[in-house]
Design a protein around this motif. Structure first.
Motif, PDB file in Angstrom:
ATOM      1  N   PRO A 400      28.884  43.893  39.995  1.00  0.00           N
ATOM      2  CA  PRO A 400      29.613  42.653  40.252  1.00  0.00           C
ATOM      3  C   PRO A 400      31.113  42.866  40.155  1.00  0.00           C
ATOM      4  N   SER A 401      31.831  42.156  40.991  1.00  0.00           N
ATOM      5  CA  SER A 401      33.285  42.174  40.945  1.00  0.00           C
ATOM      6  C   SER A 401      33.767  40.755  41.204  1.00  0.00           C
ATOM      7  N   LEU A 402      35.068  40.557  41.132  1.00  0.00           N
ATOM      8  CA  LEU A 402      35.621  39.229  41.308  1.00  0.00           C
ATOM      9  C   LEU A 402      36.153  39.042  42.724  1.00  0.00           C
ATOM     10  N   VAL A 403      35.903  37.868  43.270  1.00  0.00           N
ATOM     11  CA  VAL A 403      36.394  37.502  44.593  1.00  0.00           C
ATOM     12  C   VAL A 403      37.027  36.124  44.500  1.00  0.00           C
ATOM     13  N   CYS A 404      37.766  35.754  45.538  1.00  0.00           N
ATOM     14  CA  CYS A 404      38.400  34.444  45.579  1.00  0.00           C
ATOM     15  C   CYS A 404      37.346  33.351  45.644  1.00  0.00           C
ATOM     16  N   GLN A 405      37.549  32.295  44.880  1.00  0.00           N
ATOM     17  CA  GLN A 405      36.607  31.183  44.843  1.00  0.00           C
ATOM     18  C   GLN A 405      36.501  30.507  46.208  1.00  0.00           C
ATOM     19  N   THR A 406      37.578  30.483  46.958  1.00  0.00           N
ATOM     20  CA  THR A 406      37.598  29.758  48.225  1.00  0.00           C
ATOM     21  C   THR A 406      37.201  30.620  49.411  1.00  0.00           C
ATOM     22  N   CYS A 407      37.884  31.763  49.603  1.00  0.00           N
ATOM     23  CA  CYS A 407      37.660  32.567  50.812  1.00  0.00           C
ATOM     24  C   CYS A 407      36.889  33.853  50.556  1.00  0.00           C
ATOM     25  N   ARG A 408      36.583  34.146  49.288  1.00  0.00           N
ATOM     26  CA  ARG A 408      35.796  35.310  48.902  1.00  0.00           C
ATOM     27  C   ARG A 408      36.478  36.636  49.213  1.00  0.00           C
ATOM     28  N   THR A 409      37.790  36.621  49.331  1.00  0.00           N
ATOM     29  CA  THR A 409      38.538  37.868  49.465  1.00  0.00           C
ATOM     30  C   THR A 409      38.487  38.621  48.140  1.00  0.00           C
ATOM     31  N   PRO A 410      38.181  39.938  48.151  1.00  0.00           N
ATOM     32  CA  PRO A 410      38.135  40.694  46.897  1.00  0.00           C
ATOM     33  C   PRO A 410      39.438  40.586  46.129  1.00  0.00           C
ATOM     34  N   SER A 411      39.345  40.344  44.830  1.00  0.00           N
ATOM     35  CA  SER A 411      40.526  40.186  43.984  1.00  0.00           C
ATOM     36  C   SER A 411      41.008  41.559  43.526  1.00  0.00           C
ATOM     37  N   ARG A 412      42.293  41.851  43.808  1.00  0.00           N
ATOM     38  CA  ARG A 412      42.873  43.148  43.500  1.00  0.00           C
ATOM     39  C   ARG A 412      44.076  43.006  42.590  1.00  0.00           C
ATOM     40  N   CYS A 413      44.330  44.070  41.833  1.00  0.00           N
ATOM     41  CA  CYS A 413      45.492  44.111  40.947  1.00  0.00           C
ATOM     42  C   CYS A 413      46.758  44.173  41.792  1.00  0.00           C
ATOM     43  N   SER A 414      47.765  43.383  41.445  1.00  0.00           N
ATOM     44  CA  SER A 414      49.009  43.362  42.209  1.00  0.00           C
ATOM     45  C   SER A 414      49.875  44.584  41.936  1.00  0.00           C
ATOM     46  N   VAL A 415      49.544  45.355  40.895  1.00  0.00           N
ATOM     47  CA  VAL A 415      50.348  46.520  40.532  1.00  0.00           C
ATOM     48  C   VAL A 415      49.816  47.791  41.168  1.00  0.00           C
ATOM     49  N   CYS A 416      48.503  48.058  41.007  1.00  0.00           N
ATOM     50  CA  CYS A 416      47.944  49.320  41.507  1.00  0.00           C
ATOM     51  C   CYS A 416      46.870  49.135  42.562  1.00  0.00           C
ATOM     52  N   GLY A 417      46.435  47.923  42.813  1.00  0.00           N
ATOM     53  CA  GLY A 417      45.421  47.686  43.832  1.00  0.00           C
ATOM     54  C   GLY A 417      43.991  47.827  43.360  1.00  0.00           C
ATOM     55  N   GLY A 418      43.769  48.026  42.071  1.00  0.00           N
ATOM     56  CA  GLY A 418      42.416  48.160  41.553  1.00  0.00           C
ATOM     57  C   GLY A 418      41.662  46.836  41.552  1.00  0.00           C
ATOM     58  N   SER A 419      40.329  46.924  41.421  1.00  0.00           N
ATOM     59  CA  SER A 419      39.499  45.726  41.401  1.00  0.00           C
ATOM     60  C   SER A 419      39.677  44.973  40.084  1.00  0.00           C
ATOM     61  N   LEU A 420      39.684  43.649  40.166  1.00  0.00           N
ATOM     62  CA  LEU A 420      39.763  42.835  38.953  1.00  0.00           C
ATOM     63  C   LEU A 420      38.370  42.574  38.421  1.00  0.00           C
ATOM     64  N   ARG A 421      38.269  42.486  37.104  1.00  0.00           N
ATOM     65  CA  ARG A 421      36.977  42.270  36.471  1.00  0.00           C
ATOM     66  C   ARG A 421      37.182  41.471  35.197  1.00  0.00           C
ATOM     67  N   HIS A 422      36.084  40.901  34.688  1.00  0.00           N
ATOM     68  CA  HIS A 422      36.079  40.248  33.383  1.00  0.00           C
ATOM     69  C   HIS A 422      35.384  41.177  32.404  1.00  0.00           C
ATOM     70  N   SER A 423      36.110  41.635  31.385  1.00  0.00           N
ATOM     71  CA  SER A 423      35.523  42.528  30.391  1.00  0.00           C
ATOM     72  C   SER A 423      34.862  41.771  29.249  1.00  0.00           C
ATOM     73  N   GLY A 424      35.057  40.471  29.193  1.00  0.00           N
ATOM     74  CA  GLY A 424      34.440  39.684  28.137  1.00  0.00           C
ATOM     75  C   GLY A 424      34.257  38.251  28.577  1.00  0.00           C
ATOM     76  N   SER A 425      33.738  37.434  27.696  1.00  0.00           N
ATOM     77  CA  SER A 425      33.457  36.046  28.052  1.00  0.00           C
ATOM     78  C   SER A 425      34.707  35.180  28.046  1.00  0.00           C
ATOM     79  N   SER A 426      35.763  35.671  27.417  1.00  0.00           N
ATOM     80  CA  SER A 426      37.001  34.891  27.354  1.00  0.00           C
ATOM     81  C   SER A 426      38.171  35.776  27.753  1.00  0.00           C
ATOM     82  N   GLY A 427      39.298  35.138  27.999  1.00  0.00           N
ATOM     83  CA  GLY A 427      40.489  35.880  28.371  1.00  0.00           C
ATOM     84  C   GLY A 427      40.594  36.067  29.867  1.00  0.00           C
ATOM     85  N   PRO A 428      41.777  36.435  30.345  1.00  0.00           N
ATOM     86  CA  PRO A 428      41.986  36.600  31.784  1.00  0.00           C
ATOM     87  C   PRO A 428      41.303  37.857  32.307  1.00  0.00           C
TER      88      PRO A 428
END
Length: 675
Positions: A400-428
């Motif tokens: 699983p990875s994160l995508v945009c809620q509206t258009c489902r575009t894969p969410s990427r890091c603005s610094v290095c381009g890596g995939s965004l993920r949730h490592s825990g139940s809370s926090g960004p």
């Protein structure tokens, strides 16, 4: 009876001992020194060692032969690299203990290639020679495999499959030159025959050819084509799937020159083909070419090194084009081999995205949201009137990875381009590569700040289609049950990417479902891989003039989907390369992935910073947690410093190895997957 005295008993025992002890043989008079590559995987011992050659082993211990030597108190395997008159070592040299076999299995060309591959991937020679030379089977060596008869001429030198393309490449091969080409194939199933014809042209000049394909299914197709062009005895098939005994038999057949043409999968990249004139690889983006064992070389890079060092022709073909292939074209190292747009349009199917036009939206307002909209059903229904219809569904099991809620575009890091993920139940969310939090993330496509997890796996598509098309045969291909071919009879063929069977006469239509799911994979190569999968599937469909149609379910404005609609793999690859350059990612930059314990990774990174010149622009991303005991860091430099990074990485590992520092650590240069 008089008993012997103690002195007489001692003398008798000494006499018996001397009679049982074999006097060591003398040292060979000519070339008494053997330079041996010992099978040791420690970085600080990655160099050849000199040994004395006993006189009774002088004839057998030739370059390329397997030997047993004493090393660090143990008997280890090794390969003789050379025979010398003298050694630069001032100390006492040990003797070779045994010549395992007189077969010279490591040829000078392959030994040189193994050294180059080890240096390219910051590995050790012993690990590469294990990939290059299969384990020995003494029984096979004793079989009558010698090719006493001269190699037969090729059965056919026709080049009919190459008629849509410029003739320069094959003409240069025929003149025994060394052209290099990136070949974008015209849609259809004729690539295997084209490969075989190119090999036949090379073989007709008296030189060898090596052809690689991703998997066993493609290998069978290529073998069938080679049988037609070269004859059943005109080629050798070499693959790890053959099994240990059959693989070694095929390896010896290649070594002994039983045929000029060798075909195979990743395992054949180091095949000892004599007088090599052509190396060719089909569909280089397939992850099957990435070796899972250290030092993790990619078959494409092995053939690139081989073409450069052995000065032979190089051909990289596929329906799609990788960013690495685009980089070869941009650098001028290779030339483009592609048919004209008129030829491509006449051979390609008609490709449409569901809901791309206002008419589609007026007819079916939910066309872009539905998984199987009305347009797709209509295309399938029409296609079933004349033949089979292919339905491609993304493979289950993607992380699983994160995508945009509206258009489902894969969410990427603005610094290095890596995939965004949730490592825990809370926090960004945070980046899976550099670990930076993404609290202020905003979708670059629609501007939404909300993210959701991508759906994992594929739905029960076959059952849904079976209910939608009663009376129509529905077959599945994927997982443990992969179909190689299907007939021209009407049927629905539901397949996962890469498992599409070839249809006799081509598919009448194809439906590509859940395209967003392929794009949402947590890998920076996800879009390139998705485009490759779609081109490979669409290329199996009949041409538009024969009624062939492809419907893609996805966002009409998405660049990867538009590349398939326009049938422009070369344009998409060039765009991908430019984006990689902007993000400083491979192949525009040199990457090294370090995975291991936190202490080991931190120690290696510290050593790298000490060894690398500041001008090299070394950058460290991470580390980030992989699991409770493992972290990962990524090191990158500009492409021009790639060889420097590999060399310094090797030196740093050697320093750790010398000090016997604890902690597991894996180093991978230019990993096949990243993100």
């Amino acid at each position: 009876m008089v008993s012997d005295s103690p002195e007489q008993l001692t003398l008798l025992r000494e006499t018996v001992r001397r009679s049982r002890t074999k006097e060591p043989a003398g040292i060979a008079g000519a070339l008494p020194i053997a330079r041996v590559a010992v099978d040791v995987s420690l970085p600080h011992l990655d160099r050849p060692f000199d040994y004395l050659v006993p006189e009774d082993l002088s004839e057998a211990a030739q370059p390329g032969v397997r030997v047993k030597v004493r090393f660090a108190g143990k008997d280890l395997d090794g390969f003789v690299l050379a025979r010398l008159e003298s050694s630069e070592h001032d100390g006492k040299l040990m003797r070779i203990r045994k010549a395992v076999s007189p077969e010279q299995v490591l040829t000078p060309e392959v030994a040189d290639l193994c050294r180059a591959v080890a240096d390219r991937y910051a590995g050790v020679l012993a690990d590469v020679t294990r990939l290059a030379v299969p384990p020995r089977h003494a029984k096979v060596e004793g079989e009558a495999l010698r090719c006493d008869q001269p190699v037969r001429p090729v059965a056919s030198t026709s080049t009919s499959e190459w008629s849509p393309y410029p003739a320069g490449f094959l003409d240069a091969v025929r003149r025994t030159e060394a052209p290099r080409a990136i070949w974008t194939a015209v849609p259809g199933a004729g690539w295997a025959l084209a490969f075989a014809q190119a090999a036949a042209v090379c073989a007709s000049t008296g030189r060898g050819a090596l052809l690689l394909v991703p998997d066993a299914r493609d290998l069978e197709r290529l073998a069938s084509a080679c049988t037609t062009v070269l004859g059943a005895d005109g080629f050798v098939m070499l693959s790890a799937d053959l099994g240990p005994t059959a693989r070694y038999r095929a390896f010896l057949s290649t070594l002994r020159g039983c045929a000029r043409v060798v075909i195979g999968t990743r395992a054949a990249a180091f095949a000892p083909v004599a007088d090599l004139g052509l190396v060719a690889l089909w569909d280089d983006g397939d992850d099957s070419y990435a070796e899972p064992r250290a030092p993790y070389p990619h078959a494409r890079e092995v053939l690139l090194l081989r073409a450069h060092r052995q000065k032979c022709a190089f051909l990289l073909g596929g329906f799609a084009r990788s960013a690495e292939a685009a980089a070869l074209l941009e650098s001028g190292w290779a030339a483009e081999l592609i048919a004209g747009r008129t030829v491509i349009r006449s051979a390609a199917p008609a490709v449409h995205i569901a809901g791309e036009s206002d008419r589609d939206l007026a007819r079916d307002p939910a066309v872009r949201a539905a998984r199987l909209p009305h347009q797709a059903f209509e295309t399938a229904r029409e296609g079933l009137k004349t033949g089979p219809v292919l339905v491609q569904v993304p493979r289950a099991g993607y992380l699983p990875s994160l995508v945009c809620q509206t258009c489902r575009t894969p969410s990427r890091c603005s610094v290095c381009g890596g995939s965004l993920r949730h490592s825990g139940s809370s926090g960004p969310a945070s980046c899976s590569v550099c670990g930076r939090p993404a609290a202020d993330h905003r979708c670059p496509e629609c501007g939404d700040t909300r993210m959701r997890a991508a759906v994992v796996g594929a739905r029960r598509t076959a059952e849904e289609l079976g209910r939608a098309f009663p009376g129509v045969l529905v077959r599945t291909s994927g997982g443990d049950k992969v179909l190689d071919e299907v007939s021209s009879e009407p049927a629905l063929i539901v397949s996962t990417p890469g498992a599409e069977p070839v249809a006799s006469g081509g598919y009448s239509a194809a439906l590509l479902l859940d395209t967003w799911l392929l794009l949402a994979r947590p890998d920076l190569r996800a879009a390139e891989e998705a485009v490759r999968r779609w081109f490979n599937a669409a290329a199996l469909v009949r041409s538009a003039r024969d009624g062939g149609a492809v419907i893609i379910m996805g966002e009409p404005s998405a660049t990867p989907l538009q590349a398939v609609v326009r049938w422009s793999p070369e344009g998409y690859a060039a765009r991908e390369l430019e984006e990689r350059r902007t993000a400083r990612l491979a192949p525009a930059a040199k990457l090294a992935e370090l995975t291991g314990s936190a202490e080991a990774v931190a120690d290696l990174v510290a050593r790298l910073k000490q060894l690398v010149d500041p001008a090299a622009g070394l950058e460290v991303l991470g580390p980030v947690d992989v699991d409770d005991e493992t972290v990962r860091a990524v090191v990158r430099t500009p492409r021009g410093y790639g060889s420097t990074l590999a060399r310094v990485m090797k030196e740093a590992q050697a320093a750790r190895s010398t000090k016997k520092l604890a902690g597991p650590l894996r180093v991978q240069i230019d990993p096949a997957t990243f993100g």
